[in-house]
Design an enzyme around this catalytic site. Structure first.
Site, short mmCIF file in Angstrom:
data_model
loop_
_atom_site.label_atom_id
_atom_site.label_comp_id
_atom_site.label_asym_id
_atom_site.label_seq_id
_atom_site.Cartn_x
_atom_site.Cartn_y
_atom_site.Cartn_z
N LEU A 7 33.99 -5.67 124.86
CA LEU A 7 33.98 -6.38 123.58
C LEU A 7 35.18 -7.32 123.53
O LEU A 7 36.32 -6.88 123.49
CB LEU A 7 34.07 -5.39 122.41
CG LEU A 7 33.06 -4.24 122.39
CD1 LEU A 7 33.13 -3.49 121.06
CD2 LEU A 7 31.65 -4.75 122.63
N ALA A 9 35.01 -10.56 121.65
CA ALA A 9 34.64 -11.70 120.81
C ALA A 9 35.58 -11.91 119.63
O ALA A 9 35.56 -12.95 118.99
CB ALA A 9 33.20 -11.51 120.30
N ARG A 14 45.74 -10.54 113.94
CA ARG A 14 47.10 -9.99 113.79
C ARG A 14 48.08 -10.46 114.87
O ARG A 14 49.28 -10.29 114.76
CB ARG A 14 47.01 -8.45 113.76
CG ARG A 14 46.37 -7.91 112.50
CD ARG A 14 45.93 -6.46 112.64
NE ARG A 14 44.62 -6.32 113.28
CZ ARG A 14 43.98 -5.17 113.47
NH1 ARG A 14 44.56 -4.02 113.11
NH2 ARG A 14 42.80 -5.13 114.05
N TYR A 383 62.70 -40.92 145.84
CA TYR A 383 61.87 -41.55 144.81
C TYR A 383 62.35 -42.97 144.58
O TYR A 383 63.52 -43.19 144.28
CB TYR A 383 61.99 -40.70 143.54
CG TYR A 383 61.08 -41.11 142.42
CD1 TYR A 383 59.71 -41.28 142.62
CD2 TYR A 383 61.58 -41.29 141.13
CE1 TYR A 383 58.87 -41.63 141.57
CE2 TYR A 383 60.75 -41.63 140.08
CZ TYR A 383 59.38 -41.81 140.31
OH TYR A 383 58.56 -42.14 139.28
N ARG A 436 79.04 -47.12 154.99
CA ARG A 436 79.99 -47.05 153.88
C ARG A 436 81.00 -48.16 154.05
O ARG A 436 81.14 -48.72 155.15
CB ARG A 436 80.70 -45.69 153.87
CG ARG A 436 81.52 -45.46 155.12
CD ARG A 436 82.07 -44.06 155.22
NE ARG A 436 83.03 -43.99 156.30
CZ ARG A 436 83.25 -42.90 157.02
NH1 ARG A 436 82.60 -41.78 156.79
NH2 ARG A 436 84.18 -42.92 157.96
C1 UD1 Z 1 38.42 -0.31 116.88
C2 UD1 Z 1 37.61 0.91 116.40
C3 UD1 Z 1 38.58 2.04 116.07
C4 UD1 Z 1 39.42 2.37 117.28
C5 UD1 Z 1 40.14 1.11 117.82
C6 UD1 Z 1 40.77 1.43 119.15
C7 UD1 Z 1 35.61 0.05 115.29
C8 UD1 Z 1 34.94 -0.21 114.00
N1 UD1 Z 1 36.84 0.55 115.25
O1 UD1 Z 1 39.22 -0.73 115.78
O2 UD1 Z 1 37.85 3.21 115.67
O3 UD1 Z 1 40.36 3.38 116.95
O4 UD1 Z 1 39.21 0.04 118.02
O5 UD1 Z 1 41.55 0.37 119.62
O6 UD1 Z 1 35.03 -0.22 116.32
N2 UD1 Z 1 35.24 -7.36 118.66
C9 UD1 Z 1 34.12 -8.11 118.95
N3 UD1 Z 1 33.35 -8.56 117.92
C10 UD1 Z 1 33.64 -8.30 116.62
C11 UD1 Z 1 34.78 -7.51 116.34
C12 UD1 Z 1 35.56 -7.06 117.38
O7 UD1 Z 1 33.83 -8.37 120.12
O8 UD1 Z 1 32.89 -8.75 115.76
C13 UD1 Z 1 36.08 -6.89 119.78
C14 UD1 Z 1 37.52 -7.36 119.69
O9 UD1 Z 1 37.68 -8.59 120.38
C15 UD1 Z 1 38.29 -6.22 120.34
C16 UD1 Z 1 37.42 -5.00 120.09
O10 UD1 Z 1 36.14 -5.48 119.74
O11 UD1 Z 1 38.42 -6.41 121.73
C17 UD1 Z 1 37.97 -4.12 118.98
O12 UD1 Z 1 38.04 -4.86 117.77
P1 UD1 Z 1 39.23 -4.67 116.74
O13 UD1 Z 1 38.96 -5.54 115.57
O14 UD1 Z 1 40.53 -4.80 117.42
O15 UD1 Z 1 38.97 -3.15 116.29
P2 UD1 Z 1 40.04 -2.14 115.71
O16 UD1 Z 1 40.26 -2.43 114.27
O17 UD1 Z 1 41.22 -2.06 116.58
CA CA Z 2 41.93 -3.21 118.30
#
Ligand code: UD1
Ligand code: CA
Length: 450
Positions: A7, A9, A14, A383, A436
């Site tokens: 994942l 996307a 933050r 140069y 020189r």
């Molecule tokens: C997520 C988990 C949380 C876990 C934590 C661990 C969920 C709802 N929560 O929270 O339980 O403890 O990770 O690190 O899954 N991403 C997408 N598409 C989206 C949203 C996010 O691809 O629409 C990807 C982000 O780029 C990231 C990952 O998913 O790589 C996690 O997303 P993030 O928003 O960081 O989740 P957390 O709030 O950390």
């Molecule tokens: Ca995260």
């Protein structure tokens, strides 16, 4: 069959960065590269990367990774929504789906192998990785029975006070039985504080859902902000130093040195304090580096010493001595036993064995033959304001102090250049070249004196 989905996307709000979070660098590799590398040894049949925020940029950075399928998630409506995008590309897939959060870069390959093994042998619908964290704030909390069955995951922001006291944390790493997951994915709702579709909600819909606790809680650190980025960097740096110490490298003050994933060392290398290695560098047996060096994308042979110097894309053969306060810029090639001394800069030049450039020089776009001795303050004027030109100096030649060699220029072998000369024309083998003003001495000078 095994499919892996990363994942990647999310925007990473933050981090407050123009760079997508998964492209943030950590010890010489991006977050997403590290996550991809952590599952490589499982030899997945399919590798899918879910991209969305700055998708093109992420795809571009990963161009070199073959066999990666990019799946677009637009807009980004949560981790559950991200995995819903796999319903189409994995329509005919049968087997297990390993889901990795793109922002969890410290996972060890063995940990993922053990997770997959437990998942397969137990026949669970989902097995997720957990850890007990001293400070689990920000993470999802996992509610499980003592036999390891998970009933639910509740996000930190959706927890009540009592639920927040549960330290069992969701790592964001899951093994799913794909057929069972794909049946429940369409049922996700946005009934939570963020109004997103949460992948974590599928866990309460799957039976049995199991978890596996990791021993080393560091491994599940997720990166949401710069503080966590720096904490992960520290963990990776320590892992790298420990690895190389086990391979026979001495670090005099380990915590003051940083390495990159692509750095490798021979035996009996001594690294003094404040040395930094970046990119892909190889340091040969018996080298002594530091204190105070930056070495990037450079290859050093055996028994090279480098002191308070910067090396970038340089190749240095056995027995050379560099520094203090030298800079070897890209395209520098040093033969064996060269000496590069203080306040010397070398760029895009090859120096054959035994060349000495000991004091206050600039050698750019030059080829120096074996044993050439470059006098203090010698400069190659490479140069002309428009183009760079080469300087070639034959073996055994010497330049006097403060010489300027105006390129394009060719000096033969065993040439001597007198101190303070500006040489603009080629010089044949064995000649003395002087360029020189002649010294004028007026004896018994009685002109005005202060
Ligand atoms: C997520 C988990 C949380 C876990 C934590 C661990 C969920 C709802 N929560 O929270 O339980 O403890 O990770 O690190 O899954 N991403 C997408 N598409 C989206 C949203 C996010 O691809 O629409 C990807 C982000 O780029 C990231 C990952 O998913 O790589 C996690 O997303 P993030 O928003 O960081 O989740 P957390 O709030 O950390
Ligand atoms: Ca995260």
């Amino acid at each position: 069959m095994l499919a892996v989905a990363v994942l990647a996307a999310g925007k990473g709000t933050r981090m407050k960065s123009a760079l997508p979070k998964v492209l943030q660098p950590l010890a010489g590799a991006t977050l997403v590269e590290r996550v991809l590398a952590s599952c490589e040894h499982l030899q997945p049949d399919r590798r899918l990367l879910i991209v969305g925020h700055q998708a093109e940029r992420v795809e571009q950075e990963l161009e070199g990774h073959s066999g990666l399928e990019f799946v677009l998630q637009q807009p980004q409506n949560g981790t559950g929504h991200a995995v819903q995008q796999l319903l189409e590309p994995l329509r005919d897939f049968r087997g297990d789906l390993l889901v990795l959060n793109g922002d969890v870069p410290l996972l060890r390959p063995e940990t993922l192998a053990a997770l997959l093994e437990q998942h397969r042998s137990s026949g669970a619908a989902v097995t997720l990785l957990t850890a007990r964290l001293a400070d689990p704030s920000g993470y999802g909390r996992v509610f499980a029975s003592p036999d390891g069955q998970v009933s639910a995951i509740v996000e930190h922001r959706d927890c009540n006070d009592e639920q927040r006291r549960n330290a069992l944390t969701n790592a964001g790493i899951y093994c799913f039985n794909w057929q069972q997951l794909s049946a429940v994915l369409p049922q996700l709702t946005t009934d939570n504080d963020q109004g997103e579709l949460y992948l974590t909600d599928t866990v309460a819909m799957l039976n049995p859902a199991m978890h596996r606790e990791v021993d080393d809680a560091d491994e599940i650190t997720g990166i949401n902000d710069r503080l966590q980025l720096s904490q992960c960097e520290a963990v990776l740096q320590e892992r790298l130093r420990h690895h190389w110490m086990a391979e026979g490298v001495t670090f005099v003050d380990p915590a003051s040195c940083t390495l990159s994933e692509g750095t490798c060392f021979g035996r009996d290398v001594v690294v003094e304090p404040q040395c930094h290695f970046r990119g892909t560098s190889a340091i040969g047996d018996g080298c002594r580096i530091g204190p105070g060096c930056l070495i990037e994308d450079s290859q050093l042979g055996a028994n090279v010493s480098v002191l308070h110097s910067v090396l970038r894309q340089a190749e240095v053969a056995d027995g050379c001595a560099i520094g203090p306060f030298a800079q070897l810029r890209p395209g520098t090639q040093l033969g064996q036993q060269c000496h590069i001394g203080n306040f010397v800069e070398v760029k895009n030049s090859s120096l054959a064995s035994g060349v000495k450039v000991n004091h206050l020089s600039y050698i750019g776009d030059a080829d120096l033959g074996a044993g050439v001795n470059v006098g203090a303050g010698t400069i190659t004027a490479n140069y002309d304001g428009m183009r760079k030109h080469r300087t070639v100096v034959g073996a055994g030649s010497k330049t006097g102090a403060n010489s300027v060699l105006v390129a394009p220029l060719r000096l033969g072998s065993n040439v001597t250049v007198g101190a303070g000369s500006t040489i603009t024309k080629d010089v044949p083998d064995g000649a003395l070249a002087l360029g020189r003003a002649r010294q004028l001495v007026k004896e018994n000078w009685t002109g005005p004196r202060p």
